[in-house]
Structures are given as C-alpha cells and as structure tokens.
Design a protein around this motif. Structure first.
Motif, PDB file in Angstrom:
ATOM      1  N   PRO A  14      52.629  44.563  30.015  1.00 18.99           N
ATOM      2  CA  PRO A  14      52.717  45.983  30.369  1.00 18.99           C
ATOM      3  C   PRO A  14      53.488  46.200  31.678  1.00 18.99           C
ATOM      4  O   PRO A  14      53.761  45.240  32.385  1.00 18.99           O
ATOM      5  N   ASN A  15      53.782  47.458  31.983  1.00 22.21           N
ATOM      6  CA  ASN A  15      54.427  47.808  33.260  1.00 22.21           C
ATOM      7  C   ASN A  15      53.588  47.269  34.408  1.00 22.21           C
ATOM      8  O   ASN A  15      52.371  47.396  34.419  1.00 22.21           O
ATOM      9  N   GLU A  75      46.911  40.838  16.497  1.00 26.51           N
ATOM     10  CA  GLU A  75      46.394  42.200  16.687  1.00 26.51           C
ATOM     11  C   GLU A  75      45.424  42.264  17.859  1.00 26.51           C
ATOM     12  O   GLU A  75      45.421  43.231  18.624  1.00 26.51           O
ATOM     13  N   GLU A  76      44.610  41.194  18.043  1.00 24.29           N
ATOM     14  CA  GLU A  76      43.645  41.187  19.153  1.00 24.29           C
ATOM     15  C   GLU A  76      44.372  41.201  20.499  1.00 24.29           C
ATOM     16  O   GLU A  76      44.014  41.941  21.404  1.00 24.29           O
ATOM     17  N   LEU A  77      45.410  40.339  20.603  1.00 28.72           N
ATOM     18  CA  LEU A  77      46.120  40.260  21.882  1.00 28.72           C
ATOM     19  C   LEU A  77      46.750  41.602  22.236  1.00 28.72           C
ATOM     20  O   LEU A  77      46.657  42.074  23.380  1.00 28.72           O
ATOM     21  N   ILE A  78      47.377  42.230  21.259  1.00 24.99           N
ATOM     22  CA  ILE A  78      48.036  43.513  21.533  1.00 24.99           C
ATOM     23  C   ILE A  78      47.003  44.560  21.947  1.00 24.99           C
ATOM     24  O   ILE A  78      47.240  45.352  22.874  1.00 24.99           O
ATOM     25  N   ALA A  79      45.841  44.520  21.317  1.00 27.77           N
ATOM     26  CA  ALA A  79      44.782  45.450  21.699  1.00 27.77           C
ATOM     27  C   ALA A  79      44.302  45.159  23.119  1.00 27.77           C
ATOM     28  O   ALA A  79      44.140  46.072  23.937  1.00 27.77           O
ATOM     29  N   ASP A  80      44.117  43.872  23.440  1.00 27.26           N
ATOM     30  CA  ASP A  80      43.615  43.499  24.771  1.00 27.26           C
ATOM     31  C   ASP A  80      44.595  43.847  25.875  1.00 27.26           C
ATOM     32  O   ASP A  80      44.214  44.406  26.909  1.00 27.26           O
ATOM     33  N   VAL A  81      45.859  43.469  25.677  1.00 29.68           N
ATOM     34  CA  VAL A  81      46.830  43.557  26.756  1.00 29.68           C
ATOM     35  C   VAL A  81      47.453  44.943  26.858  1.00 29.68           C
ATOM     36  O   VAL A  81      47.602  45.493  27.953  1.00 29.68           O
ATOM     37  N   PHE A  82      47.813  45.505  25.717  1.00 32.28           N
ATOM     38  CA  PHE A  82      48.529  46.788  25.760  1.00 32.28           C
ATOM     39  C   PHE A  82      47.613  47.976  25.450  1.00 32.28           C
ATOM     40  O   PHE A  82      48.016  49.123  25.584  1.00 32.28           O
ATOM     41  N   ALA A 109      47.363  47.591  16.485  1.00 32.73           N
ATOM     42  CA  ALA A 109      48.577  47.235  15.746  1.00 32.73           C
ATOM     43  C   ALA A 109      48.230  46.610  14.411  1.00 32.73           C
ATOM     44  O   ALA A 109      47.122  46.136  14.189  1.00 32.73           O
ATOM     45  N   PHE A 110      49.211  46.666  13.529  1.00 33.96           N
ATOM     46  CA  PHE A 110      49.082  46.026  12.219  1.00 33.96           C
ATOM     47  C   PHE A 110      50.270  45.071  12.094  1.00 33.96           C
ATOM     48  O   PHE A 110      51.427  45.491  12.231  1.00 33.96           O
ATOM     49  N   TYR A 120      52.467  50.101  14.671  1.00 34.32           N
ATOM     50  CA  TYR A 120      51.408  50.610  15.536  1.00 34.32           C
ATOM     51  C   TYR A 120      50.623  51.686  14.813  1.00 34.32           C
ATOM     52  O   TYR A 120      51.172  52.461  14.039  1.00 34.32           O
ATOM     53  N   ARG A 121      49.297  51.663  15.078  1.00 38.08           N
ATOM     54  CA  ARG A 121      48.430  52.659  14.425  1.00 38.08           C
ATOM     55  C   ARG A 121      48.016  53.723  15.438  1.00 38.08           C
ATOM     56  O   ARG A 121      47.708  53.411  16.584  1.00 38.08           O
ATOM     57  N   LEU A 122      48.012  54.955  14.976  1.00 37.88           N
ATOM     58  CA  LEU A 122      47.672  56.054  15.884  1.00 37.88           C
ATOM     59  C   LEU A 122      46.215  56.470  15.790  1.00 37.88           C
ATOM     60  O   LEU A 122      45.696  57.112  16.687  1.00 37.88           O
ATOM     61  N   ASP A 123      45.531  56.102  14.695  1.00 38.49           N
ATOM     62  CA  ASP A 123      44.167  56.635  14.502  1.00 38.49           C
ATOM     63  C   ASP A 123      43.141  56.058  15.478  1.00 38.49           C
ATOM     64  O   ASP A 123      43.374  55.038  16.101  1.00 38.49           O
TER      65      ASP A 123
END
Ligand SMILES: Nc1ncnc2c1ncn2[C@@H]1O[C@H](COP(=O)(O)OP(=O)(O)OP(=O)(O)O)[C@@H](O)[C@H]1O
Ligand SMILES: [Mg+2]
Lengths: 350, 254
Positions: free
Chosen positions: B36-37, B225-232, B236-237, B251-254
């Motif tokens: 991330p930034n 998917e876990e890493l993307i959820a944790d870090v960002f 995601a799918f 990427y999921r918006l719901d």
C-alpha cells in the motif's frame, strides 16, 4: 514537429556555428575593451591605445605623450579588464547557482550573497582589521559564506523547496544591507560614509592594476573549476537524487561549486561593490543562444557577461555628460525589466 | 545473487520506515515490489541504489557491499527511475536521455559513438526517437515517464530500479514498458500498484506492509485472497487466467 515545441537554441549542433560564436564573442570583447579605453572625457584614438598597450606589453617604443600613456594604461585599461572580469565572474556564479539550486531566479545578488560580501568588506574597511586589498576581499569572502549558509538554513527551515530560497534571499539581503548601514552610520566618518555608499551601488572608479591582479585570476580559476564540473551541473537537471544516482558526488560537488561562487562574488564585490542582475540575466541570454548544456553554457556566460559589463561601464560614463553613474545603476536599469520578463516566463501554468 | 538485501533497517526521525527487510533477486530476473501507499517501496529502492544509508543491515550488488562501493561504481551498474522527477530547465528529450551516459564519461572526455548508440537504442526502446528534440515541459506525463526510462536504459545498467514506471502510462505503454523490462537482460526491481500487471510480468514478488516483507516468492504463491485482504483491506477473487496462465485478480465490492 512544430517550431513552438522545438528548442529555441540559435546555435545548434554545427561545429562551424560554435566556432563562429566563439570567434565573434572574442572579437566583440576585444572591440568593447578598446572602445572602453578610447571613450572618456579625453577621447583617445584607437591607434594611440594600441601603441600605448604595445609599449607596456611588448616593450615597443612608440612616441606618446605621458598623459595618454598614463590614461590608457593606468586608468582605462585596468578599469575595462576589471569590468570584464566582474561580468564574467558574476554571470558564471549565476549559472552555477541556477543549476545547483534548480531555480531560474538564483544569482548572488538575489540570494543575498553579494549583500553578505558587502557587509564583510565594510566591516573590514570601517571597523578596520588591517586595511588592504586582500583583507578586504577576505572579509567579503567570509561575509559571502555566512550569508549563503544563513540563507540556506532559512530556506530549509521554511520547508525547503526551490521557491523558498528566493524568499530567504530577500530576507538575507535586507538583513545584511541593514547591518552594513548600521556599521556605516555608527562607525564611519562623513568622508568614509560617502565613499562606501558610492562603492555599495557598484562602482568601477578607482580601480587599479592591483585590483585586476586579484579579480582576473579569481574569475579564471572560477571558470576552470566550473568547466571541470560542467557534466555534474548537467546531472542536477532532475534534482539532487537524480544527480546522485548518475554517480555525482553531490555533497562534494556542491561544496566546491558554492565555494567557487562565494569566492568569485566576494572578490568582485570587494573591488566594485555589489552589482545586481548580471548573474541573473546573462545565463538566460546564454541559454537562449547555446542551450542548457553547461559545457557550452559556461564559456558563453563568461564571454557575454564580460562584454555586457564593459558595455555597461561605457554607458555609465557617457550617458550623463561630465558625470559617471555607478555601474550598478546601469545594470539594474537593464536588469530589472529582464528580471520581470524571466519571472513572467517562469510562472507555472495554472 | 544480483541484488541482495539482508535485514536492512532505515528510519526517518523516530519512525522506522524500512523495518528489517531481506530480499534477493537472481541475475536477469524481475522482482515486483507491492504494498500500500507508504509501505516503504520507494524508500527501499533508494536504499538499494545508495541514495540513502541503511541504519543497519547489508545491501550487496553482486558480491560487493554497497557501502564499500564509490558512488560512481554504483551508478555504472544501477539505474534508478524515481517516482516523480521534473525540471524547470529548458531541456529536450535528447538532453535528458544523454544524462544517462554521465557515469560512463570522464569530466573531460568527449561524446563518442558508444554514447550515441546507447542513447539512440534507449530512445528506440521507449518509442521516443522521433521526439528527440521536443522540449521536456511540453511532454505529457506518460511521455516524461518514458523519457526517464530511456535515460535509465542509456545508463546500460546491470540492475534497473523502477518506481511505479507504469504511472501515467496508457494501457498500451504500460504493457510495452513492462514487457520491455522483462525482456531486457538486466536484473530489475519494480515497484508496482497494479497486482495483475505484477502477476503477468514479474518472476518473483515481495509484498511490503508497514516497512516489513509480509510475503515473498512466485506470484502464484504470493497473491492469495487472504493476503490481499490483510494487506490492502480489499476482498478479491483470484483465478488462473485461461489466456496467459498467470494469476488474474478481480475485486469484489460487496
Ligand atoms: N525523509 C522522510 N522523512 C519522513 N518520513 C519519510 C521520509 N521518507 C519517507 N517517509 C515516510 O515513509 C513512509 C514510506 O514512504 P515510501 O515513499 O517509501 O512509501 P511507498 O511505499 O513508496 O508509497 P507510495 O505507494 O505512496 O509511493 C511514508 O509514510 C513516508 O511518509
Ligand atoms: Mg513510492
């Protein structure tokens, strides 16, 4: 490609154009210096000037009146060479500062370096720590360094950035000019005060060969140091980190070049006072002719600076009959509108 | 190893910005730096090319610790394209790219044919040869980015460090630049924000989070998917693209 997009450089990549530029600036400088020697209250024919110079330089024995010989050699030639040295040194200082600080408005006068040098010189002259050319310029050198360090610190304290240094320079100039006035009003007698005030405006009167022996070598050494670092100056185009990643030892280069700038400014200020705008305007004119590369920009700056200053000296002597204007007044009359023009062109698009 | 970073720390003031990072890149490979930034990608790149001094830890180019390498030796093998670098000087595209030859030239040696060839090849690589005489300040953001990359290529580096090189580029040029970097016989470390581009082009990935490496390895192992959820903090799918066989992230918006 449209013209507006391409580089507005008059001298391109042709070797003959560069050669012609070099030859014509050298000839023009020689011509201006001869003119400066011939023009004055007593006008002296160019042939007489040539004879007087030949007598002194090559030991020729042309028959000349002692007065003519004296005016040419002792007064006017030394004065013209001093003007040329000061013009070259100030223009080089401006080009170096503009590259290192990445600011098109940087020059010794705007940044308060000249004001600091004046304060240092006045402190020596009036408070008197041993009077003489060398100590005067040493005082100016110390003043110039202190002013630059102070202005840089002020700019850094105000958040750094290319704009801040100009604002800090304005503050620095005010401070050092006030200090100079303080020293003059509290410690100088009336005669000293009048002399100092005239000198502060930038004046070539009273220049002697000893002054040229100081100024010309300083200008030459400054030029050689700058030329040796021409590629390093180019590398600063995209900033300090970009220069460092191109292998430039940025701290060493900055110290050497800023030191050379302070030395050149101090030497010139200690002889002719603080002359503004030459360091600002000449580099821009030179960039317009040869482009931004410092290998060509620096010699062009030195030559145009020298020519401009000799011409300004001639103007200062002939514009009002029977009276000599301080040369700083003449350079400011040309320089201030040019400054405004550069300011206008340098403004950021909204 | 071409570049190896072991247990490097760097702080600005009291905050640790690079907080014990170790990564390695083999010769000729392309490492993607994700995160991330503010996670420390730019800071790490500056440390690797010696623009900042690590507080502790060792950074080596080949077998040599960079603290023992003179500035010029580093510049002869590492080229760095900063995230944002601009100028107020009236320079042309050609002037800017020629700067890349600086570390290979002595202060007084003249411009030679090798320099010319390197500059022309670099301009060709980024498709800016016909714009060589255009002024810098008239270029678009993406064109400026391509000129910076050309300057780095003219440096003829062994290691190429790029900080968000696809920034400002249209999709065609994003793909072109990254496939160019992947094709070049240089080791490269590239900070990227686009996870799909990273998965497509990089040989290995390292994900930074708050100054630490939280995952490193092959793209298919790192991008989960876990890493993307944790870090960002994004859901995601992830699937394997039927087209290029690399990971494809939606990427999921719901
Ligand atoms: N010189 C400095 N002084 C203070 N803080 C700094 C300095 N340099 C970097 N930082 C901080 O360190 C953190 C990491 O910065 P860095 O530029 O490395 O992030 P990044 O991963 O490249 O982010 P981005 O994706 O936004 O480019 C940021 O929070 C930044 O504010
Ligand atoms: Mg960054």
């Amino acid at each position: 490609m449209s013209l507006a997009l391409s580089q507005p450089v008059l001298i391109g990549r042709w070797w003959w154009a560069r050669l012609a530029l070099a030859a014509s600036t050298i000839l023009l400088l020689g011509f201006m210096i001869s003119l400066a020697v011939s023009i004055g209250e007593i006008s002296i024919p160019l042939a007489t000037t040539a004879k007087a110079v030949a007598n002194r330089l090559f030991g020729a024995s042309f028959e000349l009146s002692r007065i003519h010989q004296g005016i040419v050699w002792d007064y006017r030639l030394s004065r013209a060479l001093m003007a040329a040295s000061a013009g070259a040194a100030l223009a080089l200082s401006g080009a170096i500062l503009q590259a290192l600080l990445r600011n098109p408005l940087a020059e010794p006068y705007v940044l308060g370096i000249s004001a600091g040098a004046s304060t240092g010189a006045v402190a020596v002259m009036i408070l008197g720590f041993g009077y003489g050319v060398l100590t005067l310029s040493t005082g100016a050198f110390i003043g110039a360094i202190i002013a630059f360090v102070l202005v840089s610190a002020l700019a850094a304290g105000a958040g750094g950035g290319a704009d801040r240094i100009i604002l800090a320079g304005v503050a620095g100039s005010q401070l050092f000019n006030a200090l100079t006035s303080y020293i003059v009003t509290t410690s100088a007698n009336a005669e000293q005060a009048r002399g100092v005030m005239f000198w502060l405006l930038g004046s070539l009167s009273g220049v002697r060969w000893t002054d040229v022996y100081l100024a010309a070598p300083v200008a030459l050494v400054g030029f050689l140091i700058a030329m040796f670092h021409a590629r390093a100056l180019d590398a600063f185009t995209f900033g300090i980190d970009a220069a460092a990643s191109l292998g430039i030892a940025v701290n060493r280069v900055r110290i050497v070049l800023l030191g050379a700038t302070a030395l050149m400014t101090a030497a010139m200020v200690s002889v002719v006072g603080s002359i503004g705008f030459v360091g600002l305007v000449i580099p821009h004119a030179a960039r317009f002719i040869v482009g931004p590369g410092h290998g060509r920009l620096l010699p062009t700056c030195a030559m145009i600076g020298a020519i401009f200053m000799v011409a300004a000296d001639i103007v200062s002597r002939v514009i009002i009959p029977q009276q000599i204007l301080p040369i700083g007044v003449v350079t400011a009359l040309f320089g201030a509108p040019a400054f405004a023009l550069i300011l206008y062109k340098a403004r950021r698009p909204a | 190893m071409s570049v190896s970073v072991s247990d490097v720390y760097w702080s600005a003031g009291n905050t640790m910005i690079v907080n014990g990072i170790s990564i390695e890149v083999s010769p000729g490979k392309m490492l993607g730096l994700l995160g991330p930034n503010g996670s420390g990608k730019s800071s790490l790149l500056r440390l690797i090319c010696g623009l900042r001094k690590a507080r502790s830890g060792v950074i080596a180019l080949g077998d040599t610790d960079i603290t023992r390498m003179p500035r010029l030796d580093i510049a002869r093998r590492v080229a760095f394209v900063e995230q944002q670098a601009t100028t107020e000087m009236q320079v042309t595209v050609l002037d800017a790219v020629r700067l890349g030859r600086t570390p290979h030239r002595g202060p007084l040696s003249p411009w030679n044919l090798v320099d010319d060839a390197a500059v022309n090849a670099a301009l060709d690589h980024v498709g800016m040869r016909d714009r060589a005489h255009q002024l810098w300040h008239t270029l678009s953001g993406g064109e400026r980015q391509r000129v910076h990359i050309a300057r780095a290529l003219a440096q003829m580096p062994k290691e190429l460090l790029l900080d968000e090189p696809t920034n400002h580029l249209d999709i065609q040029h994003q793909l072109e630049i990254l496939s160019l970097v992947a094709r070049l016989p240089v080791t490269s470390i590239v900070a990227l924000h686009d996870l799909n581009l990273a998965a497509m082009f990089c040989d290995t990935l390292a994900v930074l989070h708050r100054g630490k490496v939280v995952a490193a390895g092959a793209p298919e192992d790192v991008l989960t998917e876990e890493l993307i959820a944790d870090v960002f903090g994004v859901r995601a799918f992830i699937e394997c693209s039927a087209h290029h066989r690399r990971r494809h992230i939606q990427y999921r918006l719901d």
